[in-house]
Scaffold this active site. Structure first.
Site: not given
Ligand SMILES: Cc1cc2nc3c(=O)[nH]c(=O)nc-3n(C[C@H](O)[C@H](O)[C@H](O)COP(=O)(O)OP(=O)(O)OC[C@H]3O[C@@H](n4cnc5c(N)ncnc54)[C@H](O)[C@@H]3O)c2cc1C
Length: 382
Positions: A125, A131-132, A340, A363
Site C-alpha cells: 500500500l 504513507g499516513s 548498564g 499499519e
Molecule cells: C519497517 C516498516 C515496515 C513496513 N511495512 C509495510 C508494509 O508491509 N506495507 C505497507 O504498505 N506499508 C508498510 N510500512 C509503511 C508504514 O505503514 C508507514 O511508514 C506509515 O503508515 C507512516 O507513513 P510515512 O512513513 O509515510 O509517514 P508520514 O505519513 O509521512 O508521517 C510522518 C509523521 O507525521 C505524522 N502525521 C501525518 N499525518 C498526520 C496528521 N493528519 N495528524 C497528525 N500527525 C500526522 C505521522 O504520525 C508521523 O509521525 C512499513 C513501514 C516500516 C517502517
C-alpha cells in the site's frame, strides 16, 4: 463476562510459547545482528499452522479464532517480533483480503499456498508520497485488453523479497480519487517488477523490508481483488484487522521486556538487597504489569468483537495505540531496570526497545490511531 481462555486457546498459546522459548530464542540475537530472514522458523511455524491461523480449513488454514491469534502473537513477540510481523502480514493483511474478497479461483490459486505457509504474502500500500495519507496513490494500473499495466513505486514493504504473492493497491482512475483505487493480486516474479535494497532497519531486522518498483508490469485482469474501484475500501478494512496483529505484537514486546526486567530485579542486588526491594524499581514493575494487562484486554476485546462478527475498527485502533505506547514505555523502563547491562545486546531488552518503536509507526502511526478514535468521538457527540 468470561475471562477464561478455552482449552483450545490455551493450547495454542502454550504451543506458541514453547516454540518461542525453546527455538526462536536460540538464534534471535544472531538474526538481529545479521538481519537474516528466519526461513527455517517460518517453515516450522507453518507446520504448526501459524501462517494460516485465521484462514478457514476449507482453504487449508487452521481456522483458529482471533483471540487465539492475539495469544500466539504475544508469545512469539516476547522473543522475536520479526517472526510475528511475517505471520501477521501473511494472515491479517494478505490472506484475510483474499478470503474475504477473492473469487473461488483466486482462493484456490493464491490463498491456499499462503494458508499452508508454502508461500508468503506481502501487502503493498505505502508509497514514497502515500504513507499516513494512503489516498495519495501514485502507482497506476492501466487496462490493456485482458491485462492491466502497473507502473510506480511501493516502499517499506514487509516480506517483499521472501514473499511470492503480492496484494497491490493501485490507481485505476485518478479522476475518482480514492474511489478510483483498485486491489490486485500480483505474482512477485512477474516481468517488470524489481526490488530496492534490503532496508537496514533499527529493529525487527530479520523481517525483510524493501521498496518495490513496477515498470510496465503486466497483471491479468482476472487478478483484480473485489471490483475495480474497491481497492481503498479493501485496504482500510484489511488494516482494521491488521491492527489487532500489530497491537498483539506490541503487547508481546512489552510483556517480554517486563518478564526479563522482573527476573533481573529479583537477581540483581544494590545497597545490600535485591533491587526489586527498592520501591523506585518495584513501582516501575507495578506500572508495567498494570499497563500490559490493560493493553492485553484491549487486544482481546478487539479480537473478540471480530470473532463475533461485530464492528471492531475503533477498538482495534485503541488496542494498537495503547499497546504500542505501552511497548515503548515498558521497554525503555526495562532497559533502565537492567542498568548498564540493559544497554548491551546480550540481555535482549535493548533489542525489544528498538522493536517497540516500529509498532508506533507501521499499519498507521499512533497519531493516525488517535485520528480514527477522535473522529468516532466527534461523530458520537454530534
Ligand atoms: C519497517 C516498516 C515496515 C513496513 N511495512 C509495510 C508494509 O508491509 N506495507 C505497507 O504498505 N506499508 C508498510 N510500512 C509503511 C508504514 O505503514 C508507514 O511508514 C506509515 O503508515 C507512516 O507513513 P510515512 O512513513 O509515510 O509517514 P508520514 O505519513 O509521512 O508521517 C510522518 C509523521 O507525521 C505524522 N502525521 C501525518 N499525518 C498526520 C496528521 N493528519 N495528524 C497528525 N500527525 C500526522 C505521522 O504520525 C508521523 O509521525 C512499513 C513501514 C516500516 C517502517
Amino acid at each position: 463476562m468470561n475471562f477464561e481462555y478455552t482449552e483450545e486457546q490455551e493450547m495454542i498459546r502454550q504451543t506458541a510459547r514453547d516454540y518461542a522459548q525453546r527455538e526462536l530464542i536460540k538464534d534471535v540475537l544472531e538474526r538481529d545482528a545479521k538481519a537474516e530472514f528466519p526461513t527455517e522458523h517460518i517453515k516450522k511455524l507453518s507446520e504448526l499452522g501459524f501462517m494460516g491461523m485465521l484462514v478457514d480449513p476449507q482453504y487449508d488454514g487452521t481456522g483458529f479464532d482471533t483471540v487465539s491469534y492475539v495469544l500466539a502473537l504475544e508469545e512469539i513477540s516476547k522473543v522475536d517480533s520479526s517472526v510475528a510481523v511475517i505471520i501477521s502480514v501473511n494472515n491479517s493483511l494478505v490472506a484475510y483480503g483474499l478470503e474475504k474478497y477473492g473469487t473461488e479461483e483466486q482462493k484456490e490459486t493464491y490463498l491456499k499456498p499462503l494458508a499452508r505457509g508454502d508461500q508468503i504474502g506481502a501487502f503493498l500500500l505505502s508509497e514514497p508520497e502515500a504513507g499516513s495519507d494512503a489516498t495519495m496513490q501514485r502507482t497506476t494500473a492501466v487496462k490493456d485488453g485482458d491485462y492491466y499495466i502497473l507502473n510506480g513505486v511501493k516502499n517499506w514493504i514487509t516480506s517483499a523479497n521472501s514473499a511470492s504473492i503480492y496484494l497491490v493497491i493501485a490507481q485505476t482512475d485518478p479522476s475518482l480519487g480514492h474511489k478510483g483505487i483498485t486491489a490486485f493480486i500480483v505474482e512477485k516474479n512477474s516481468p517488470g517488477i524489481t526490488l530496492g535494497p534490503h532496508e537496514d532497519k533499527m529493529g525487527m531486522r530479520s523481517s525483510d523490508t524493501h521498496s518495490v518498483m513496477f515498470n510496465d508490469a503486466k497483471v491479468p485482469a482476472k487478478n483484480i481483488l473485489g471490483e475495480v474501484g474497491m481497492g481503498f475500501k479493501i485496504a482500510m478494512k484489511t488494516l482494521e484487522g491488521g491492527r489487532i496483529g500489530i497491537a498483539s505484537q506490541a503487547l508481546g514486546i512489552a510483556s517480554g521486556a517486563y518478564e526479563l526486567a522482573a527476573k533481573y530485579a529479583k537477581e540483581r542486588k544494590a545497597f545490600g538487597k535485591e533491587i526489586i526491594k527498592h520501591q523506585g524499581v518495584a513501582f516501575k514493575l507495578a506500572d508495567m504489569a498494570t499497563e500490559i494487562d490493560a493493553a492485553r484486554f484491549l487486544c482481546l476485546r478487539a479480537a473478540w468483537l471480530k470473532d463475533q462478527g461485530k464492528p471492531f475498527g475503533i477498538e482495534s485502533a485503541m488496542a494498537k495505540l495503547y499497546a504500542a505506547e505501552t511497548a515503548m514505555k515498558v521497554t525503555t523502563e526495562a532497559v533502565q531496570i537492567h542498568g548498564g547491562y540493559g544497554y548491551v545486546k546480550e540481555y535482549h531488552v535493548e533489542r525489544l526497545m528498538r522493536e517497540a518503536k516500529l509498532t508506533q509507526i507501521y499499519e498507521g502511526t499512533s497519531e493516525i490511531q488517535q485520528i480514527i478514535i477522535s473522529r468516532a468521538i466527534d461523530e458520537k457527540f454530534s
